[in-house]
Each structure stands twice: as structure tokens, then as C-alpha cells.
Scaffold this motif. Structure first.
Motif, PDB file in Angstrom:
ATOM      1  N   ARG A 330      12.758  39.123  -5.824  1.00 60.17           N
ATOM      2  CA  ARG A 330      14.144  39.100  -5.385  1.00 60.17           C
ATOM      3  C   ARG A 330      15.042  38.823  -6.583  1.00 60.17           C
ATOM      4  O   ARG A 330      14.702  38.033  -7.467  1.00 60.17           O
ATOM      5  CB  ARG A 330      14.367  38.009  -4.331  1.00 60.17           C
ATOM      6  N   THR A 331      16.185  39.499  -6.628  1.00 62.82           N
ATOM      7  CA  THR A 331      17.209  39.228  -7.633  1.00 62.82           C
ATOM      8  C   THR A 331      18.565  39.360  -6.955  1.00 62.82           C
ATOM      9  O   THR A 331      18.653  39.445  -5.724  1.00 62.82           O
ATOM     10  CB  THR A 331      17.081  40.165  -8.852  1.00 62.82           C
ATOM     11  N   HIS A 332      19.660  39.379  -7.753  1.00 57.73           N
ATOM     12  CA  HIS A 332      21.003  39.438  -7.171  1.00 57.73           C
ATOM     13  C   HIS A 332      21.860  40.408  -7.972  1.00 57.73           C
ATOM     14  O   HIS A 332      21.740  40.495  -9.201  1.00 57.73           O
ATOM     15  CB  HIS A 332      21.648  38.048  -7.175  1.00 57.73           C
ATOM     16  N   LEU A 333      22.726  41.130  -7.273  1.00 55.07           N
ATOM     17  CA  LEU A 333      23.599  42.097  -7.937  1.00 55.07           C
ATOM     18  C   LEU A 333      24.498  41.436  -8.972  1.00 55.07           C
ATOM     19  O   LEU A 333      24.831  42.050  -9.993  1.00 55.07           O
ATOM     20  CB  LEU A 333      24.448  42.823  -6.893  1.00 55.07           C
ATOM     21  N   ASP A 334      24.895  40.189  -8.745  1.00 57.46           N
ATOM     22  CA  ASP A 334      25.759  39.502  -9.718  1.00 57.46           C
ATOM     23  C   ASP A 334      25.065  39.373 -11.066  1.00 57.46           C
ATOM     24  O   ASP A 334      25.682  39.575 -12.122  1.00 57.46           O
ATOM     25  CB  ASP A 334      26.149  38.113  -9.209  1.00 57.46           C
ATOM     26  N   GLY A 335      23.786  39.033 -11.042  1.00 56.88           N
ATOM     27  CA  GLY A 335      23.053  38.896 -12.290  1.00 56.88           C
ATOM     28  C   GLY A 335      22.906  40.219 -13.014  1.00 56.88           C
ATOM     29  O   GLY A 335      23.028  40.290 -14.243  1.00 56.88           O
ATOM     30  N   LEU A 336      22.662  41.292 -12.269  1.00 50.74           N
ATOM     31  CA  LEU A 336      22.529  42.614 -12.885  1.00 50.74           C
ATOM     32  C   LEU A 336      23.858  43.075 -13.474  1.00 50.74           C
ATOM     33  O   LEU A 336      23.902  43.655 -14.566  1.00 50.74           O
ATOM     34  CB  LEU A 336      22.023  43.617 -11.859  1.00 50.74           C
ATOM     35  N   ARG A 337      24.950  42.836 -12.749  1.00 50.16           N
ATOM     36  CA  ARG A 337      26.259  43.218 -13.268  1.00 50.16           C
ATOM     37  C   ARG A 337      26.581  42.453 -14.552  1.00 50.16           C
ATOM     38  O   ARG A 337      27.063  43.027 -15.535  1.00 50.16           O
ATOM     39  CB  ARG A 337      27.341  42.942 -12.224  1.00 50.16           C
ATOM     40  N   ARG A 338      26.294  41.167 -14.562  1.00 52.19           N
ATOM     41  CA  ARG A 338      26.588  40.355 -15.745  1.00 52.19           C
ATOM     42  C   ARG A 338      25.710  40.753 -16.925  1.00 52.19           C
ATOM     43  O   ARG A 338      26.149  40.715 -18.073  1.00 52.19           O
ATOM     44  CB  ARG A 338      26.432  38.872 -15.394  1.00 52.19           C
ATOM     45  N   LEU A 339      24.476  41.134 -16.640  1.00 49.52           N
ATOM     46  CA  LEU A 339      23.610  41.625 -17.705  1.00 49.52           C
ATOM     47  C   LEU A 339      24.187  42.904 -18.304  1.00 49.52           C
ATOM     48  O   LEU A 339      24.235  43.061 -19.534  1.00 49.52           O
ATOM     49  CB  LEU A 339      22.206  41.881 -17.149  1.00 49.52           C
ATOM     50  N   ALA A 340      24.632  43.822 -17.459  1.00 48.38           N
ATOM     51  CA  ALA A 340      25.245  45.058 -17.955  1.00 48.38           C
ATOM     52  C   ALA A 340      26.496  44.755 -18.763  1.00 48.38           C
ATOM     53  O   ALA A 340      26.752  45.385 -19.802  1.00 48.38           O
ATOM     54  CB  ALA A 340      25.569  45.980 -16.780  1.00 48.38           C
ATOM     55  N   GLU A 341      27.280  43.781 -18.321  1.00 47.86           N
ATOM     56  CA  GLU A 341      28.484  43.398 -19.071  1.00 47.86           C
ATOM     57  C   GLU A 341      28.121  42.892 -20.458  1.00 47.86           C
ATOM     58  O   GLU A 341      28.755  43.272 -21.457  1.00 47.86           O
ATOM     59  CB  GLU A 341      29.254  42.315 -18.301  1.00 47.86           C
ATOM     60  N   LEU A 342      27.108  42.034 -20.525  1.00 48.19           N
ATOM     61  CA  LEU A 342      26.701  41.514 -21.834  1.00 48.19           C
ATOM     62  C   LEU A 342      26.240  42.641 -22.747  1.00 48.19           C
ATOM     63  O   LEU A 342      26.548  42.643 -23.947  1.00 48.19           O
ATOM     64  CB  LEU A 342      25.590  40.476 -21.680  1.00 48.19           C
ATOM     65  N   LEU A 343      25.515  43.606 -22.220  1.00 44.11           N
ATOM     66  CA  LEU A 343      25.047  44.713 -23.049  1.00 44.11           C
ATOM     67  C   LEU A 343      26.216  45.507 -23.624  1.00 44.11           C
ATOM     68  O   LEU A 343      26.181  45.922 -24.790  1.00 44.11           O
ATOM     69  CB  LEU A 343      24.123  45.628 -22.240  1.00 44.11           C
ATOM     70  N   THR A 344      27.256  45.721 -22.825  1.00 37.94           N
ATOM     71  CA  THR A 344      28.414  46.452 -23.357  1.00 37.94           C
ATOM     72  C   THR A 344      29.100  45.647 -24.458  1.00 37.94           C
ATOM     73  O   THR A 344      29.544  46.210 -25.462  1.00 37.94           O
ATOM     74  CB  THR A 344      29.435  46.774 -22.247  1.00 37.94           C
ATOM     75  N   ILE A 345      29.188  44.340 -24.273  1.00 37.38           N
ATOM     76  CA  ILE A 345      29.799  43.488 -25.294  1.00 37.38           C
ATOM     77  C   ILE A 345      28.961  43.501 -26.569  1.00 37.38           C
ATOM     78  O   ILE A 345      29.482  43.656 -27.684  1.00 37.38           O
ATOM     79  CB  ILE A 345      29.946  42.047 -24.759  1.00 37.38           C
ATOM     80  N   TYR A 346      27.671  43.332 -26.405  1.00 39.60           N
ATOM     81  CA  TYR A 346      26.774  43.288 -27.565  1.00 39.60           C
ATOM     82  C   TYR A 346      26.800  44.591 -28.349  1.00 39.60           C
ATOM     83  O   TYR A 346      26.942  44.588 -29.586  1.00 39.60           O
ATOM     84  CB  TYR A 346      25.351  42.976 -27.095  1.00 39.60           C
ATOM     85  N   LEU A 347      26.681  45.709 -27.663  1.00 38.77           N
ATOM     86  CA  LEU A 347      26.628  46.996 -28.353  1.00 38.77           C
ATOM     87  C   LEU A 347      27.961  47.344 -29.021  1.00 38.77           C
ATOM     88  O   LEU A 347      27.985  48.147 -29.964  1.00 38.77           O
ATOM     89  CB  LEU A 347      26.222  48.095 -27.379  1.00 38.77           C
TER      90      LEU A 347
END
Length: 387
Positions: A330-347
Motif C-alpha cells: 500500500r502507498t498513497h498518491l500524496d507521496g507519489l506526487r511529492r516524489l514527482a515534484e522532487l524529481l522535477t526540482i532536482y533535474l
């Protein structure tokens, strides 16, 4: 740059499509075709290696030095070991997972005839309480204690042979994904298909906003991580930084959460790069992305085979929290969205140490020490607090 808006509908829809496409390690062609189609739709060029690893390229201002994000599309699964005289199948695991969590799983059996598949169920050897009584509660746990019941009128080994089932056929555990109204996602194989969906959502956000990357970035989608052969190839010596995206362990004694970004400080292979890890933490704090730091004892990611194969780069791990990993996940959409946000910031940010990382080697006196701070934050951002 500010964190980009993530298309959550896209993230969710891609994740469900990937989850519903079986891809145990060793049989990943179908899911890689889907991932490639999505990247093509986003206008991202890509190449496949001989073994089927996919590398897509996000062009930057320079490609003399580059960075990479690695994520895996393969999952745990099983393989037929023996056709039993009772018409059932004995199987062995692909990847590391317990038969305890396979009991009751619906499965798909793939035979060499690509036009034919069979469905079935993983059952303990003593699966009928009306026959075995209390013995169903005392039977041991293990792959030798389970068998697969095929949904066909078979009662003998020869019946299985007549269907075309053979030793070595792949068996996929059906994902059966569900998204709860409050954002929780329940499914097998969130590891790492939810991670792939988050990466694709990050790429989409970068493309939609026309983001200009400081250095060329690669998205490496691997196909053997669950059997220890993830990011073994597909990148070159120009790659200065590698960030692996994978599940983060949500369990008793762990710090990871399902609704945050989770940054691995150490896994079973040892510590991650000091500077790159703290660079990611700094970006989370600057852009107010909730995060947790964690240490994983029985875990490794695509970063490990990349470094073991001789890739000369910094390596780090960011993860989405998964409860009951390799089990009833089980996971949560909030965590996936925040992970995607961090990737955009990092890249979209500079390399951790741009001048030093321009080449694979350098002088001792120039090597960044622990007292050297990573690249300065953009002045308009203020540090935030981690969740």
C-alpha cells in the motif's frame, strides 16, 4: 525554479495501466513497450539496450556531464519448477518474497505459445478446512508448501503437458490494484511500477512547462532489479549523479511514510553518497517538500548494481513509502506526487558540485570535503521544514 504542478490524473492512469500489465523479472517486454509508448507520446527520444533496458534522454544545456534517474519495471513473480502428478504446479520465486504473501494470489501462467495464457490460484498444500481440519493452521510456510491450481479441467501431469505448460514457464502474481477515495493505493507490484509512474509524471511536467535543464538527464528504466541486475548498463562515464527511485520501507522501526518523499541514507550495500543525499534533502527543505530520512537493512535498489558494475558517479535513493513491501502493498498518491515534484526540482537544479563533476577524476586538493556546501539555493526560495 518552483516545483512544477504534477498531473495526478496522468500519474494515476499510467500507474494502473502498468500494474495491470504483468512483468516478472525475465518477462518484461509488454510493460517496456507501454513505457516506451508513453515516452514517445511525450516526445522524449529513447534507446533500448540488447537486454531491453530503456534509456530516454532529456536534453540539457550541456551533455558533457549528465545525470540519471533509474527506476525498474520488473516485479517479483514465480517460475514453474515441476508439473505435479495431481495436475497442480510447483513453483519457485523470482526475486525475494515469501510464499506467506503468495497464498491466495490470483496468477497468470505464460506458456511458450504467445497466443495462450492460463489463470490460476496459489494455494497451500492443505487448503481445505473441511478435509484437513486443524492441520490447515499448522502447515508450514514456504514455496515447497504451496502449489498453483490452474483454472482448467486438469487432474494429472499429462493434462498439464497437453495444455502446453512446461517447466520454466513464467507465473505472474496478478496486481489487483485498488485506489481508495482518500488516496491510498493497494496493489501488488507498487514496487516499482508506482515509481515508474511518478517518473513519467515528472517527465510530463518538465515537458509541459518547457523546463530548461542545466545538464542532460537520462531516465533509465531497468528490467532486472528484483533479481539483483538492475542498472548494470546503459549509462556512461559522463553520468556524474545517479538517483534511484524505488519503494521506501514503511514498517515498525522505520521512519518512512506513505505520504512523503523518503530519502535513503543507507541500505544493505552501505551508505549513499554524502553530498548528493544532502543535496536532495536541501532541495526538499528549500521547496517545502515533506520528506523523511531512513535506513534500510534488508534492501537494495538500482544504485547498487550500477556502482558494482563500475559506474563512476555519486548515487542516492529516493522512495515512495510502501507498507508491507513484497506483500500486500500500500502507498498513497500524496507521496507519489511529492516524489514527482522532487524529481522535477532536482533535474532542473545544478549538479551538486558542477566543476568537480565535469570529469570522472580530478585532483585530490580539489575534491569537495564535508565542509563544502552543495550548490547554493536560488535566492527567492526560503527553507521549509520536513514532514
Amino acid at each position: 525554479m518552483d516545483r512544477l504542478k504534477i498531473d495526478e490524473d496522468y500519474l494515476r492512469d499510467v500507474m494502473l495501466e502498468l500494474l495491470r500489465t504483468p512483468s516478472p523479472s525475465g518477462r518484461t517486454d509488454a510493460v517496456m513497450q507501454i513505457i516506451g509508448d508513453h515516452l514517445a507520446d511525450l516526445g522524449v527520444p529513447m534507446r533500448l539496450t540488447r537486454r531491453g533496458v530503456l534509456r530516454s534522454t532529456l536534453a540539457g544545456e550541456t551533455d558533457d556531464t549528465s545525470r540519471a534517474v533509474a527506476v525498474h519495471a520488473d516485479t517479483i513473480g514465480c517460475m514453474v519448477k515441476r508439473l505435479k502428478e495431481n495436475g497442480r504446479l510447483e513453483v519457485v520465486p523470482i526475486g525475494t518474497h515469501s510464499a506467506r504473501f503468495a497464498e491466495g494470489a490470483q496468477v497468470t501462467v505464460f506458456v511458450d505459445d504467445l497466443t495462450q495464457i492460463y489463470t490460476g490460484t496459489v494455494l497451500p498444500l492443505k487448503s481445505s478446512g473441511h478435509n484437513f481440519g486443524d492441520d490447515v493452521d499448522t502447515q508450514g510456510v514456504g514455496w515447497h508448501q504451496v502449489e498453483i491450481r490452474i483454472d482448467e479441467p486438469v487432474t494429472t501431469r499429462q493434462d498439464l503437458i497437453d495444455l502446453g505448460i512446461q517447466v520454466g514457464d513464467f507465473v505472474a502474481l496478478d496486481a489487483a490494484p485498488q485506489i481508495v477515495r482518500n488516496g491510498f493505493i493497494k496493489s501488488r507490484h507498487l514496487d516499482d511500477k508506482a515509481g515508474v509512474a511518478a517518473c513519467l509524471a515528472a517527465v510530463k511536467a518538465l515537458r509541459d512547462h518547457g523546463a530548461l535543464l542545466p545538464v542532460t538527464a537520462y531516465l533509465l528504466v531497468t528490467i532486472g532489479e528484483e533479481v539483483g541486475m538492475g542498472a548494470t548498463h546503459g549509462l556512461d562515464e559522463n553520468v556524474a549523479e545517479l538517483v534511484a527511485v524505488d519503494n521506501a520501507v514503511v514498517s515498525d522501526g522505520q521512519e518512512s511514510r506513505e505520504d512523503t518523499v523518503n530519502i535513503g541514507m543507507l541500505d544493505s550495500t552501505g551508505p549513499f553518497d554524502y553530498h548528493l543525499t544532502r543535496r536532495l534533502i536541501s532541495l526538499c527543505e528549500q521547496h517545502q517538500v515533506p520528506y523523511r530520512r531512513d535506513v534500510y537493512r534488508f534492501y537494495r535498489s538500482d544504485a547498487a548494481p550500477a556502482i558494482e558494475s563500475g559506474l563512476e558517479c555519486r548515487a542516492a535513493l529516493v522512495g515512495f513509502g510502501v507498507d508491507s513491501s513484497h506483500g500486500h502493498e500500500r502507498t498513497h498518491l500524496d507521496g507519489l506526487r511529492r516524489l514527482a515534484e522532487l524529481l522535477t526540482i532536482y533535474l532542473s537544479s545544478p549538479l551538486t558540485f558542477g566543476e568537480w563533476d565535469e570529469g570522472p577524476t580530478g585532483k585530490l586538493e580539489d575534491f569537495p570535503s564535508h565542509s563544502v556546501q552543495p550548490a547554493e539555493p536560488e535566492p527567492e526560495h526560503t527553507p521549509g521544514r520536513h514532514g
